[in-house]
Design an enzyme around this catalytic site. Structure first.
Site, mmCIF file in Angstrom:
data_model
loop_
_atom_site.group_PDB
_atom_site.id
_atom_site.type_symbol
_atom_site.label_atom_id
_atom_site.label_comp_id
_atom_site.label_asym_id
_atom_site.label_seq_id
_atom_site.Cartn_x
_atom_site.Cartn_y
_atom_site.Cartn_z
ATOM 1 N N CYS A 168 35.451 55.377 10.341
ATOM 2 C CA CYS A 168 35.769 55.606 11.760
ATOM 3 C C CYS A 168 35.396 57.005 12.238
ATOM 4 O O CYS A 168 35.398 57.269 13.435
ATOM 5 C CB CYS A 168 37.252 55.344 12.002
ATOM 6 S SG CYS A 168 37.735 53.705 11.500
ATOM 7 N N HIS B 90 40.043 58.872 18.189
ATOM 8 C CA HIS B 90 39.706 57.546 17.659
ATOM 9 C C HIS B 90 40.827 56.559 17.966
ATOM 10 O O HIS B 90 42.009 56.837 17.724
ATOM 11 C CB HIS B 90 39.466 57.664 16.150
ATOM 12 C CG HIS B 90 39.356 56.333 15.473
ATOM 13 N ND1 HIS B 90 38.578 55.306 15.973
ATOM 14 C CD2 HIS B 90 39.954 55.844 14.344
ATOM 15 C CE1 HIS B 90 38.691 54.263 15.166
ATOM 16 N NE2 HIS B 90 39.514 54.551 14.193
ATOM 17 N N ASN C 137 40.667 48.408 17.162
ATOM 18 C CA ASN C 137 39.996 49.525 16.495
ATOM 19 C C ASN C 137 38.546 49.112 16.191
ATOM 20 O O ASN C 137 38.315 48.253 15.345
ATOM 21 C CB ASN C 137 40.773 49.849 15.212
ATOM 22 C CG ASN C 137 40.140 50.955 14.384
ATOM 23 O OD1 ASN C 137 39.003 51.343 14.614
ATOM 24 N ND2 ASN C 137 40.875 51.450 13.406
HETATM 25 N N1 ACO Z 1 52.839 40.546 12.626
HETATM 26 C C1 ACO Z 1 54.151 40.473 12.332
HETATM 27 N N2 ACO Z 1 54.711 41.151 11.316
HETATM 28 C C2 ACO Z 1 53.916 41.930 10.566
HETATM 29 C C3 ACO Z 1 52.538 42.061 10.810
HETATM 30 C C4 ACO Z 1 52.005 41.312 11.885
HETATM 31 N N3 ACO Z 1 50.697 41.355 12.215
HETATM 32 N N4 ACO Z 1 52.003 42.903 9.904
HETATM 33 C C5 ACO Z 1 53.000 43.318 9.108
HETATM 34 N N5 ACO Z 1 54.166 42.722 9.507
HETATM 35 C C6 ACO Z 1 55.503 42.887 8.938
HETATM 36 C C7 ACO Z 1 55.468 43.348 7.493
HETATM 37 O O1 ACO Z 1 55.305 42.238 6.626
HETATM 38 C C8 ACO Z 1 56.812 43.995 7.357
HETATM 39 O O2 ACO Z 1 57.778 42.982 7.184
HETATM 40 P P1 ACO Z 1 59.046 43.221 6.182
HETATM 41 O O3 ACO Z 1 59.797 44.382 6.787
HETATM 42 O O4 ACO Z 1 59.746 41.920 6.263
HETATM 43 O O5 ACO Z 1 58.436 43.543 4.848
HETATM 44 C C9 ACO Z 1 57.048 44.624 8.734
HETATM 45 O O6 ACO Z 1 56.178 43.929 9.628
HETATM 46 C C10 ACO Z 1 56.753 46.105 8.783
HETATM 47 O O7 ACO Z 1 55.499 46.335 8.163
HETATM 48 P P2 ACO Z 1 54.885 47.779 8.021
HETATM 49 O O8 ACO Z 1 53.625 47.704 7.228
HETATM 50 O O9 ACO Z 1 55.970 48.721 7.569
HETATM 51 O O10 ACO Z 1 54.544 48.111 9.551
HETATM 52 P P3 ACO Z 1 54.085 49.467 10.180
HETATM 53 O O11 ACO Z 1 55.015 49.878 11.239
HETATM 54 O O12 ACO Z 1 53.703 50.475 9.124
HETATM 55 O O13 ACO Z 1 52.736 49.028 10.936
HETATM 56 C C11 ACO Z 1 50.362 49.130 10.760
HETATM 57 C C12 ACO Z 1 51.645 48.549 10.195
HETATM 58 C C13 ACO Z 1 50.222 48.682 12.197
HETATM 59 C C14 ACO Z 1 49.200 48.612 9.940
HETATM 60 C C15 ACO Z 1 50.433 50.676 10.705
HETATM 61 O O14 ACO Z 1 50.802 51.113 9.420
HETATM 62 C C16 ACO Z 1 49.133 51.337 11.086
HETATM 63 O O15 ACO Z 1 48.666 51.204 12.205
HETATM 64 N N6 ACO Z 1 48.527 52.090 10.168
HETATM 65 C C17 ACO Z 1 47.262 52.769 10.448
HETATM 66 C C18 ACO Z 1 46.139 51.827 10.167
HETATM 67 C C19 ACO Z 1 44.819 52.321 10.676
HETATM 68 O O16 ACO Z 1 44.755 53.047 11.648
HETATM 69 N N7 ACO Z 1 43.743 51.900 10.024
HETATM 70 C C20 ACO Z 1 42.422 52.193 10.443
HETATM 71 C C21 ACO Z 1 41.954 53.521 9.990
HETATM 72 S S1 ACO Z 1 40.380 53.910 10.570
HETATM 73 C C22 ACO Z 1 39.153 53.249 9.541
HETATM 74 O O17 ACO Z 1 38.556 53.939 8.777
HETATM 75 C C23 ACO Z 1 38.783 51.796 9.620
#
Ligand code: ACO
Length: 320
Positions: free
Chosen positions: A111, A247, A277
């Site tokens: 990214c 980003h 993204n």
């Molecule tokens: N829908 C519903 N529930 C979900 C989903 C979904 N799509 N995804 C995860 N959950 C659930 C999980 O299973 C978990 O359930 P549990 O509590 O029963 O175990 C709960 O939601 C919380 O999950 P977390 O992983 O703790 O959620 P978090 O608040 O951390 O959000 C996310 C996850 C959105 C992925 C976040 O961590 C994030 O945005 N991280 C950055 C990712 C990013 O920017 N990546 C790209 C980088 S750039 C590149 O190089 C490509």
């Protein structure tokens, strides 16, 4: 001489997949995705590859710049989802647009790729090697996503953004890039297996794997850090910057950056709701939207900052 963006263009495939559409095959819901990420929909390519998206964005940027493709001396495509292992997506673009005097190659910085590409052409321009460049961020991540993994596939979309960059008296003031390969397992996508098929290995294509919370922690720390560093190193007051183009990975990362930088959200443009993204395409797609709707004015000071797999990061401060 420095690099100046003189033309910008973007392209995303027609098909739009909403959060509601995802619920048809995934245990998720619109409220969760919007609240945790700010994403409402993303574009997904069904027939066009990365090179086709990149080519269309490039044609639009060239038209915006009002130059002939033959004036372009270097084409760089930032992508980690090329249509083929080789030749490069940049070679496909160079051929398709008729940039017959240009050298063409791809770079992989996830990214942060658009900022890395700008950093590279800035170096060439400062050294007097090239005067006119085409840089493109282009991704069809939909093809490497595991569409059964709700924690990653909801985040990404396909798209491309391109910029024509030319040597000028004003433009980029500074670029700043970095990498940390010790964190190469936080976000990755396995490429074709390098095991030799003659000795029994089976070539397989992998899907993206992501430790979302690690990426999140890295982003909320690194983005303010590099923005502050580039402001400090250029002696620029944060109030003197009209737009901070960060980003578009997650609205909560943008909001955290706003709090840490003490920069109001009205200076941090957001379009993640409609695109998700798009990796290295996200910043040029945003630039294109802001250029076309008149938010960007010639003479504005901009800061751009990206982060991604590698881990990589990069920032640029420039006059529009
Ligand atoms: N829908 C519903 N529930 C979900 C989903 C979904 N799509 N995804 C995860 N959950 C659930 C999980 O299973 C978990 O359930 P549990 O509590 O029963 O175990 C709960 O939601 C919380 O999950 P977390 O992983 O703790 O959620 P978090 O608040 O951390 O959000 C996310 C996850 C959105 C992925 C976040 O961590 C994030 O945005 N991280 C950055 C990712 C990013 O920017 N990546 C790209 C980088 S750039 C590149 O190089 C490509």
């Amino acid at each position: 001489m420095t690099a100046r963006i003189i033309g910008i263009g973007a392209y995303a495939p027609d098909q739009v997949v909403t959060n509601q559409d995802l619920t048809k095959f995934l245990d998720t819901n619109d409220a969760w995705i919007r609240e945790r990420t700010g994403i409402g929909a993303r574009h997904v390519s069904t027939s066009e590859g990365t090179s086709a998206l990149a080519t269309e964005a490039a044609k639009r940027a060239i038209a915006d710049a009002g130059i002939s493709p033959e004036e372009i001396e270097i084409v760089i495509v930032a992508t980690s989802s090329p249509d083929r292992a080789f030749p490069s997506a940049a070679a496909d673009v160079q051929g398709a647009i008729g940039a017959k005097h240009a050298v063409a190659f791809d770079i992989t910085a996830a990214c942060s790729g658009f900022i890395y590409a700008l950093h590279i052409v800035q170096g060439f321009i400062q050294a007097g090697i090239y005067k006119t460049a085409l840089i493109i961020g282009a991704y069809t991540l939909s093809k490497v996503l595991d569409w059964t993994d709700r924690s990653s596939c909801i985040l990404f979309g396909d798209g491309a953004g391109a910029a024509v960059v030319r040597a000028d008296e004003t433009g980029v003031v500074k670029t700043l890039v970095g990498s940390d390969g010790t964190k190469n397992d936080v976000l990755y996508c396995q490429a074709r297996s390098l095991e030799n098929c003659l000795t029994g290995g089976k070539p397989e294509l992998g899907f993206m794997q992501m430790d979302g919370q690690e990426v999140f922690k890295f982003a909320v720390k690194k983005v303010p850090e590099i923005v502050n560093a580039i402001l400090e190193e250029t002696g620029t007051d944060r109030e003197a910057v009209q737009h901070y183009l960060l980003h578009q990975a997650n609205i909560r990362i943008l909001e955290a950056a706003s709090r840490r930088l003490k920069v109001p959200m009205d200076k941090i443009p957001v379009n993640i709701e409609r695109y998700g993204n798009t990796s290295a395409a996200s910043i040029p797609i945003l630039l294109d939207e802001m250029h076309r709707d008149g938010r960007l004015k010639r003479g504005d000071t901009l800061v751009m900052a990206g982060f991604g797999a590698g881990l990589t990061w990069g920032a640029a401060l420039m006059t529009w």
